[in-house]
Design an enzyme around this catalytic site. Sequence first.
Site, PDB file in Angstrom:
ATOM      1  N   LYS A 139       0.830  -1.438   0.028  1.00 37.74           N
ATOM      2  CA  LYS A 139       0.034   0.040  -0.286  1.00 37.74           C
ATOM      3  C   LYS A 139       0.744   1.351  -0.039  1.00 37.74           C
ATOM      4  O   LYS A 139       1.497   2.086   0.401  1.00 37.74           O
ATOM      5  CB  LYS A 139      -0.939   0.068   1.509  1.00 37.74           C
ATOM      6  CG  LYS A 139      -2.027   0.503   0.767  1.00 37.74           C
ATOM      7  CD  LYS A 139      -1.839   2.047   0.969  1.00 37.74           C
ATOM      8  CE  LYS A 139      -1.482   3.100   2.025  1.00 37.74           C
ATOM      9  NZ  LYS A 139      -1.895   4.287   2.050  1.00 37.74           N
ATOM     10  N   GLY A 192       6.943   5.107   8.217  1.00 39.60           N
ATOM     11  CA  GLY A 192       5.784   6.187   9.145  1.00 39.60           C
ATOM     12  C   GLY A 192       6.499   6.530  10.120  1.00 39.60           C
ATOM     13  O   GLY A 192       6.942   6.222  10.710  1.00 39.60           O
ATOM     14  N   SER A 193       4.645   7.079  10.245  1.00 41.50           N
ATOM     15  CA  SER A 193       4.749   7.833  11.564  1.00 41.50           C
ATOM     16  C   SER A 193       4.754   6.610  13.001  1.00 41.50           C
ATOM     17  O   SER A 193       3.708   6.053  12.475  1.00 41.50           O
ATOM     18  CB  SER A 193       3.501   8.958  11.442  1.00 41.50           C
ATOM     19  OG  SER A 193       2.794   8.352  11.506  1.00 41.50           O
ATOM     20  N   THR A 194       4.959   7.662  13.849  1.00 38.80           N
ATOM     21  CA  THR A 194       5.216   6.493  15.735  1.00 38.80           C
ATOM     22  C   THR A 194       3.558   5.873  15.478  1.00 38.80           C
ATOM     23  O   THR A 194       3.174   5.292  15.916  1.00 38.80           O
ATOM     24  CB  THR A 194       5.880   7.050  16.217  1.00 38.80           C
ATOM     25  OG1 THR A 194       6.721   7.343  15.821  1.00 38.80           O
ATOM     26  CG2 THR A 194       6.174   6.934  17.371  1.00 38.80           C
ATOM     27  N   GLY A 197       2.239   3.853  13.162  1.00 36.45           N
ATOM     28  CA  GLY A 197       2.488   2.765  13.301  1.00 36.45           C
ATOM     29  C   GLY A 197       1.798   2.182  15.000  1.00 36.45           C
ATOM     30  O   GLY A 197       1.767   1.196  14.662  1.00 36.45           O
ATOM     31  N   GLU A 214       9.297   1.064  11.137  1.00 38.68           N
ATOM     32  CA  GLU A 214      10.330   1.972  10.588  1.00 38.68           C
ATOM     33  C   GLU A 214      10.071   3.115  10.999  1.00 38.68           C
ATOM     34  O   GLU A 214       9.180   4.044  10.122  1.00 38.68           O
ATOM     35  CB  GLU A 214      10.821   1.384   9.656  1.00 38.68           C
ATOM     36  CG  GLU A 214      11.712   0.457   9.106  1.00 38.68           C
ATOM     37  CD  GLU A 214      12.727   0.108   9.817  1.00 38.68           C
ATOM     38  OE1 GLU A 214      13.388   1.113  10.460  1.00 38.68           O
ATOM     39  OE2 GLU A 214      13.142  -0.708   9.433  1.00 38.68           O
ATOM     40  N   CYS A 248      13.476   9.950   7.585  1.00 39.84           N
ATOM     41  CA  CYS A 248      13.524   9.397   8.626  1.00 39.84           C
ATOM     42  C   CYS A 248      14.465   9.536   9.243  1.00 39.84           C
ATOM     43  O   CYS A 248      15.034   9.784  10.857  1.00 39.84           O
ATOM     44  CB  CYS A 248      12.893   7.669   8.339  1.00 39.84           C
ATOM     45  SG  CYS A 248      14.076   7.156   7.828  1.00 39.84           S
ATOM     46  N   GLU A 347      10.270  15.443  16.185  1.00 39.03           N
ATOM     47  CA  GLU A 347      10.654  15.180  15.311  1.00 39.03           C
ATOM     48  C   GLU A 347       9.762  16.246  13.462  1.00 39.03           C
ATOM     49  O   GLU A 347       8.769  16.775  13.664  1.00 39.03           O
ATOM     50  CB  GLU A 347      10.171  13.777  14.020  1.00 39.03           C
ATOM     51  CG  GLU A 347      11.108  13.909  12.561  1.00 39.03           C
ATOM     52  CD  GLU A 347      10.585  12.527  12.418  1.00 39.03           C
ATOM     53  OE1 GLU A 347       8.931  11.547  12.641  1.00 39.03           O
ATOM     54  OE2 GLU A 347      11.023  11.648  11.594  1.00 39.03           O
TER      55      GLU A 347
HETATM   56  P1  NAD Z   1       2.128   8.209   7.802  1.00 39.42           P
HETATM   57  O1  NAD Z   1       2.335   7.762   9.398  1.00 39.42           O
HETATM   58  O2  NAD Z   1       1.493   9.529   7.725  1.00 39.42           O
HETATM   59  O3  NAD Z   1       1.861   7.139   6.760  1.00 39.42           O
HETATM   60  C1  NAD Z   1       2.499   6.493   6.371  1.00 39.42           C
HETATM   61  C2  NAD Z   1       1.529   5.334   5.540  1.00 39.42           C
HETATM   62  O4  NAD Z   1       1.023   4.678   6.455  1.00 39.42           O
HETATM   63  C3  NAD Z   1       0.924   5.815   4.119  1.00 39.42           C
HETATM   64  O5  NAD Z   1       0.773   5.131   3.206  1.00 39.42           O
HETATM   65  C4  NAD Z   1      -0.265   5.184   4.949  1.00 39.42           C
HETATM   66  O6  NAD Z   1      -1.468   5.936   3.856  1.00 39.42           O
HETATM   67  C5  NAD Z   1      -0.410   5.022   6.119  1.00 39.42           C
HETATM   68  N1  NAD Z   1      -1.584   4.663   7.443  1.00 39.42           N
HETATM   69  C6  NAD Z   1      -1.938   5.982   7.701  1.00 39.42           C
HETATM   70  N2  NAD Z   1      -2.492   5.715   8.255  1.00 39.42           N
HETATM   71  C7  NAD Z   1      -3.038   5.002   8.196  1.00 39.42           C
HETATM   72  C8  NAD Z   1      -3.940   3.231   8.767  1.00 39.42           C
HETATM   73  N3  NAD Z   1      -4.903   4.005  10.042  1.00 39.42           N
HETATM   74  N4  NAD Z   1      -3.315   2.398   9.389  1.00 39.42           N
HETATM   75  C9  NAD Z   1      -2.923   1.824   8.157  1.00 39.42           C
HETATM   76  N5  NAD Z   1      -1.902   2.448   7.187  1.00 39.42           N
HETATM   77  C10 NAD Z   1      -1.923   4.306   7.131  1.00 39.42           C
HETATM   78  O7  NAD Z   1       3.351   9.014   7.684  1.00 39.42           O
HETATM   79  P2  NAD Z   1       3.711  10.445   6.347  1.00 39.42           P
HETATM   80  O8  NAD Z   1       3.197  11.286   6.918  1.00 39.42           O
HETATM   81  O9  NAD Z   1       3.386   9.856   5.023  1.00 39.42           O
HETATM   82  O10 NAD Z   1       5.474  10.161   6.303  1.00 39.42           O
HETATM   83  C11 NAD Z   1       6.349  10.668   7.508  1.00 39.42           C
HETATM   84  C12 NAD Z   1       6.812   9.593   9.072  1.00 39.42           C
HETATM   85  O11 NAD Z   1       7.432   8.902   8.407  1.00 39.42           O
HETATM   86  C13 NAD Z   1       7.502  10.646   9.511  1.00 39.42           C
HETATM   87  O12 NAD Z   1       7.738  10.652  10.800  1.00 39.42           O
HETATM   88  C14 NAD Z   1       8.979   9.609   9.361  1.00 39.42           C
HETATM   89  O13 NAD Z   1       9.751  10.136  10.136  1.00 39.42           O
HETATM   90  C15 NAD Z   1       8.417   8.271   8.978  1.00 39.42           C
HETATM   91  N6  NAD Z   1       9.315   7.872   8.261  1.00 39.42           N
HETATM   92  C16 NAD Z   1      10.011   6.692   7.976  1.00 39.42           C
HETATM   93  C17 NAD Z   1      10.775   5.775   7.798  1.00 39.42           C
HETATM   94  C18 NAD Z   1      11.935   4.715   8.693  1.00 39.42           C
HETATM   95  O14 NAD Z   1      12.743   4.361   8.127  1.00 39.42           O
HETATM   96  N7  NAD Z   1      12.162   4.595   9.672  1.00 39.42           N
HETATM   97  C19 NAD Z   1      10.914   6.101   6.800  1.00 39.42           C
HETATM   98  C20 NAD Z   1      10.041   7.471   5.704  1.00 39.42           C
HETATM   99  C21 NAD Z   1       9.200   7.909   6.486  1.00 39.42           C
END
Ligand code: NAD
Length: 445
Positions: A139, A192-194, A197, A214, A248, A347
Site C-alpha cells: 500500500k 511512517g509516523s510513530t 505505527g 520503521e 526518517c 521530529e
Molecule cells: P504516515 O504514518 O502518515 O503514513 C505512512 C503510511 O501509512 C502511508 O502509506 C499512509 O497511507 C499509511 N497510513 C496512514 N494511516 C494509516 C492507518 N490508520 N492504518 C494503516 N496505514 C495508514 O507517515 P507519513 O506522513 O507518510 O511519513 C512521515 C513519517 O514517516 C515521519 O514520521 C517519518 O519519520 C516516518 N518515516 C520513517 C522511516 C523509517 O524508516 N524509519 C522512513 C520514512 C518515513
Amino acid sequence: MAAGGAADIDAAVIAADTALHGEWGKATAAERGRVLARMGKLVEAQAEDLALLEARDVGKPLKQARADALALARYLEFYAGAADKLHGETLPYLAGYTVYTLREPHGVTGHIIPWNYPMQIIGRSVVGALAAGNAAVVKPAEEASLTALAFGRIAAEAGLPDGALNIVTGSGEDAGAALAGHPGVHHVSFTGSTAVGALVQAAAGRNAVPVTLELGGKSPQIVFADADLERALPFLVNAGIQNAGQTCSASSRLLVEQRIYDSLLDNLSARYRALKVGAALDDLDVGPLISAAQKSRVEAYIERGRKDGLQVAAQGAIASNAPGGGHFLSPTLFAGAAPDHLLAQDEIFGPVQVVIPFRSEEEAVQIANATQYGLVAGVWTGDGARAMRLTRAVRAGQVFVNNYGAGGGVELPFGGVGRSGHGREKGFEALYGFTRLKTVAAYHG
Ligand code: NAD
C-alpha cells in the site's frame, strides 16, 4: 489515483495466497533470485525515467531521485544474490537426535509505504520479503504512488509470477488499515509516523502476527573539537536538508563541543546561506515539501522557535524562478535551543536543524539520548577510543563514526529503538525478519 479500499485489499491478499500455492510458492530460492535480478536490470535500465517520475511526484531534486532509483536496483541486486544463501542450522543435541532449523517465509506480507522515499523503501522492505519467498501486498502513500505502480509493471515485465506482488493504492484509513488488520496477512512492515505505527501494530496484534516498524527520529550528530571539521561540514548540513529534511534518518540535532561552537556555527551558517531551494527538475539543493499541510506544520515549528527566543542562525534562499504556489520553505538553522526544547525533541520532518553546545563527553551522550527516539547517530572525533565508547553509549539502531549514513548502503541493517520502532530492514538481517524459524528434532536412535 484509484482509491482502493477493503475489498481491493481482500482481492490482493487472495491473489497473494493463490500465488503461494502456485508458481511463486513452488519456485526455488535460486529461481526467486533470478527474477529479482532481472527486475534489478530493468530498474537500472529505466532509472532515468523512474527518477523523473519520483522527482515530479515527491518534489525531490532530480539527483536525489536518481540516487533512489539506483538504490532500488541495488536492493534487487543484493536480495537476488541473497535469496539462495538463506538457510537454517543444524544444532547439537542429545544422542540419537538430529536437530535442524528451517527458515520458512511467513506467507503473505503487507507493506505500508510512506511518501518520502517510495523507491528506497519498496527496495528495502518488499524486495527482501520476495527474496525470502513471501508474496507481498503493498500500500503506497497516497501522496506518492507512481513509482510503486511502475515497480509493479517492471515486476510483470521481468516475469515475476502473477500474485507474488500486489499493489493497492488508496488512503491510509481505508486501504492501509484494511491491510494492517487483514486476517490473511502474516507479517506487516510499516514505515511512517510513530502514531500510525502504533495503530498498525495494534491492528496486526489482533491477528497475532509480527510487525516491523520503521518510524521517526531526532537523530544527533555529535561533533568534538578534535574532529576533521572540513570533512564533517557537508555531512552535518546535508543530513539535515536532504529530501527537504523529510527523511526518517535526518540529522536534525547537531551537538557541538563548546570550544568550537562559535566557529562551527559560523561555518554551518555560511553553508545554509548558500543553499538554494527550487523545483525538483531544477535540481537545486532542496525541493518543495510534499504538501501544503506539511509546509504549514514545519512553518509552525519555525514560528515557535522564533517566539521562544531561539536564534535563527541562518536560512537558505528560495530561487527566484521557483514556481509560485509551490510548497517551498527556506531551510532554517537554529541556535540557542535548550536540549529539552520542542524543536530539539519533536521530529519536525522539514529542513530545520538545531545546534546545541556540550561541554563533556558525558554531557554529549546524555543530550544525544534524551529524546524518545533512537534511529541513527553520528560521532565526529579524531579520538578512536572515544569513538568506540560513544558507539556503545548512544541509543540508536545505527551509529556512524566520522561519516553519516555511509552512503545509505543496502547491506547495512537499519531500524530503531524506542519510538523509532523495532525490527530491522536492509542487509541480510532483514531476511531473518521476513522468515519464521521452524525447529525439527528427529530421533533416529
Ligand atoms: P504516515 O504514518 O502518515 O503514513 C505512512 C503510511 O501509512 C502511508 O502509506 C499512509 O497511507 C499509511 N497510513 C496512514 N494511516 C494509516 C492507518 N490508520 N492504518 C494503516 N496505514 C495508514 O507517515 P507519513 O506522513 O507518510 O511519513 C512521515 C513519517 O514517516 C515521519 O514520521 C517519518 O519519520 C516516518 N518515516 C520513517 C522511516 C523509517 O524508516 N524509519 C522512513 C520514512 C518515513
